[in-house]
Motif scaffolding. Structure first.
Motif, short mmCIF file in Angstrom:
data_model
loop_
_atom_site.label_atom_id
_atom_site.label_comp_id
_atom_site.label_asym_id
_atom_site.label_seq_id
_atom_site.Cartn_x
_atom_site.Cartn_y
_atom_site.Cartn_z
N UNK A 146 45.98 -67.55 33.80
CA UNK A 146 45.60 -68.63 33.47
C UNK A 146 45.14 -69.67 34.75
N UNK A 147 46.32 -69.60 35.69
CA UNK A 147 45.89 -70.53 36.80
C UNK A 147 44.80 -69.67 37.71
N UNK A 148 44.80 -68.40 37.77
CA UNK A 148 43.48 -67.90 38.46
C UNK A 148 42.09 -68.16 37.88
N UNK A 149 42.25 -68.19 36.44
CA UNK A 149 40.89 -68.50 35.89
C UNK A 149 40.54 -70.11 36.10
N UNK A 150 41.62 -70.73 36.07
CA UNK A 150 41.45 -72.40 36.12
C UNK A 150 41.01 -72.56 38.00
N UNK A 151 41.50 -71.96 38.61
CA UNK A 151 41.15 -72.13 40.05
C UNK A 151 40.06 -71.35 40.80
N UNK A 152 39.53 -70.39 40.00
CA UNK A 152 38.58 -69.58 40.40
C UNK A 152 37.07 -70.57 40.26
N UNK A 153 36.32 -70.19 41.23
CA UNK A 153 35.09 -70.98 41.45
C UNK A 153 33.99 -70.16 40.98
N UNK A 154 32.71 -71.00 40.21
CA UNK A 154 31.73 -70.14 39.63
C UNK A 154 31.13 -69.33 40.70
N UNK A 155 30.70 -68.35 40.34
CA UNK A 155 29.79 -67.26 41.13
C UNK A 155 28.33 -67.92 41.46
N UNK A 156 27.68 -68.57 40.48
CA UNK A 156 26.33 -68.78 40.70
C UNK A 156 26.14 -69.78 41.97
N UNK A 157 26.86 -70.81 41.83
CA UNK A 157 26.90 -71.83 43.02
C UNK A 157 27.00 -71.17 44.42
N UNK A 158 27.90 -70.23 44.47
CA UNK A 158 28.22 -69.32 45.75
C UNK A 158 27.12 -68.42 46.21
N UNK A 159 26.37 -67.97 45.13
CA UNK A 159 25.22 -66.90 45.22
C UNK A 159 23.91 -68.08 45.98
N UNK A 160 23.99 -69.33 45.25
CA UNK A 160 22.97 -70.29 45.81
C UNK A 160 23.18 -70.67 47.19
N UNK A 161 24.15 -71.02 47.48
CA UNK A 161 24.64 -71.35 48.72
C UNK A 161 24.39 -70.07 49.95
N UNK A 162 24.67 -68.95 49.45
CA UNK A 162 24.35 -67.85 50.44
C UNK A 162 22.83 -67.68 50.75
N UNK A 163 22.02 -67.84 49.49
CA UNK A 163 20.45 -67.75 49.64
C UNK A 163 20.03 -69.12 50.54
N UNK A 164 20.52 -70.07 50.17
CA UNK A 164 20.16 -71.08 51.11
C UNK A 164 20.41 -70.84 52.63
#
Length: 394
Positions: A146-164
């Motif tokens: 539960x803590x890992x799921x709550x603290x995990x960041x979404x993948x899509x924003x990270x992908x967009x940041x890498x592309x940018x």
């Protein structure tokens, strides 16, 4: 045939078969309106038999409510009576109810039968879902998930940041190349002090006129005839066939570069719009990383160009053009319009524009405490919020 003979006076009555069902037995008492007692009386039973039957029925059924309750609770009616023989109250505990008595469980025991009129006690089974608890290791594992799921960041924003971050240096270089392949840069270059003149007779006006045709050809949709049919003042063809073929190759590379840059710009705009809606500070982080990548790339290319410009220029042409298609003599029009100093200056301008833009982006997106949403000190509180947790009066 009728039997008219008289019945003897002392003729014996026929006896019923003992094997047959007796209708006067208690099992058939429901068929008689007056019950079993009347049936027995009707059959001529003696008064002593009737008295014994009454005693049996009286002993079979309690005569009072207390006796009935004691019978339902499994207690002897005699023990449920008072000292004078009077019936004990229904709610008064009897000898069998006394806690700690022999053979009788105490108040904490739940094995005693429930009294009449009280709610039945339903003990939960030890294997019920409410009583069973998973092992401690399983509980810790679930909490960690539960803590890992709550603290995990979404993948899509990270992908967009890498592309940018990856697209940003490419976009800057494409825009810098577009700035160089323009009549403005051509005019500044031909008119700047120290630019080498043409030893074969081209004036600055001739260079500006013929050079403008070459630059316009790189960004328009005209065919090779746009340059192949140009003539100089003496009426001769301005560009040779090899020069026109090389300019056609350069045009393909330039248009492909501009098209790729346009696509990357559109994707970057989509990424920026997405990050502005879904990730607080995502645009800033993407541009900050992209500016760092841009500085690393441009400084690396600049170092290679400074260490050996001729080798750098040759290797660059080997990437995009076939051998022998981009070398010309000193008296060819392309060399007279675009000498070696022109390409050096173009490389310096491209590097300078990209470098300055990357540095400016780095400064504007530097992760300061304010941009990261952090307070100025350990005891600082957000603006508009007092130390006691209430909003300050504005």
């Amino acid at each position: 045939m009728n039997d008219n003979s008289s019945t003897p006076a002392k003729r014996a009555e026929p006896q019923p078969d003992p094997d047959q069902d007796n209708p006067d037995e208690p099992a058939f008492s429901w068929m008689n309106a007056s019950g079993s007692g009347s049936t027995r009386t009707g059959r001529g039973t003696s008064p002593s038999d009737e008295a014994s039957d009454a005693n049996l029925s009286a002993s079979a059924q309690p005569e009072s409510r207390a006796d009935r309750k004691a019978a339902e609770a499994g207690v002897d009616p005699a023990e449920n009576s008072g000292p004078a023989g009077a019936p004990r109250p229904a709610d008064a505990p009897g000898p069998a109810d006394a806690p700690g008595s022999a053979g009788t469980p105490g108040p904490a025991s739940t094995s005693a039968p429930a009294r009449h009129g009280s709610q039945p006690f339903n003990e939960r089974l030890p294997t019920s879902a409410l009583q069973v608890r998973p092992p401690q290791e399983e509980v810790e594992r679930r909490n960690a998930q539960r803590e890992s799921a709550a603290n995990a960041k979404p993948v899509a924003p990270r992908i967009m940041q890498i592309l940018l971050a990856v697209f940003y240096p490419v976009i800057l270089m494409v825009l810098a190349v577009r700035a160089v392949t323009s009549p403005l840069f051509l005019w500044v270059e031909y008119n700047r002090p120290g630019f080498p003149g043409d030893g074969y007779g081209f004036s600055t006006d001739d260079r500006m006129t013929y050079g403008s045709y070459s630059v316009d050809y790189l960004s328009n949709w005209a065919g090779p005839r746009y340059l192949g049919e140009l003539v100089n003042r003496s009426g001769e063809k301005l560009f040779k066939d090899g020069e026109v073929s090389h300019m056609a190759d350069v045009k393909s590379v330039i248009l492909s570069t501009f098209g790729a840059g346009a696509v990357l710009i559109l994707v970057s705009i989509v990424a920026i719009a997405y990050l502005r809606r879904r990730s607080n500070g995502g645009v800033r982080r993407g541009l900050f990383a992209g500016s760092i990548v841009t500085l690393v790339v441009i400084l690396g290319l600049g170092a290679l160009a400074v260490l050996g410009w001729q080798q750098f220029f040759t290797d660059f042409h080997h990437i995009f053009f076939a051998n022998g298609t981009w070398t010309f003599s000193l008296d060819d029009t392309l060399i007279r319009l675009f000498p070696g100093q022109f390409w050096i200056d173009a490389g310096i301008v491209i590097g300078a524009l990209v470098f300055l833009t990357a540095v400016l982006t780095l400064i504007l997106t530097w992760p300061t405490r304010r941009r990261r949403g952090l307070a100025n000190g350990p005891d600082a509180v957000p603006a508009g919020i007092a130390r006691n947790g209430s909003a300050e009066d504005q």
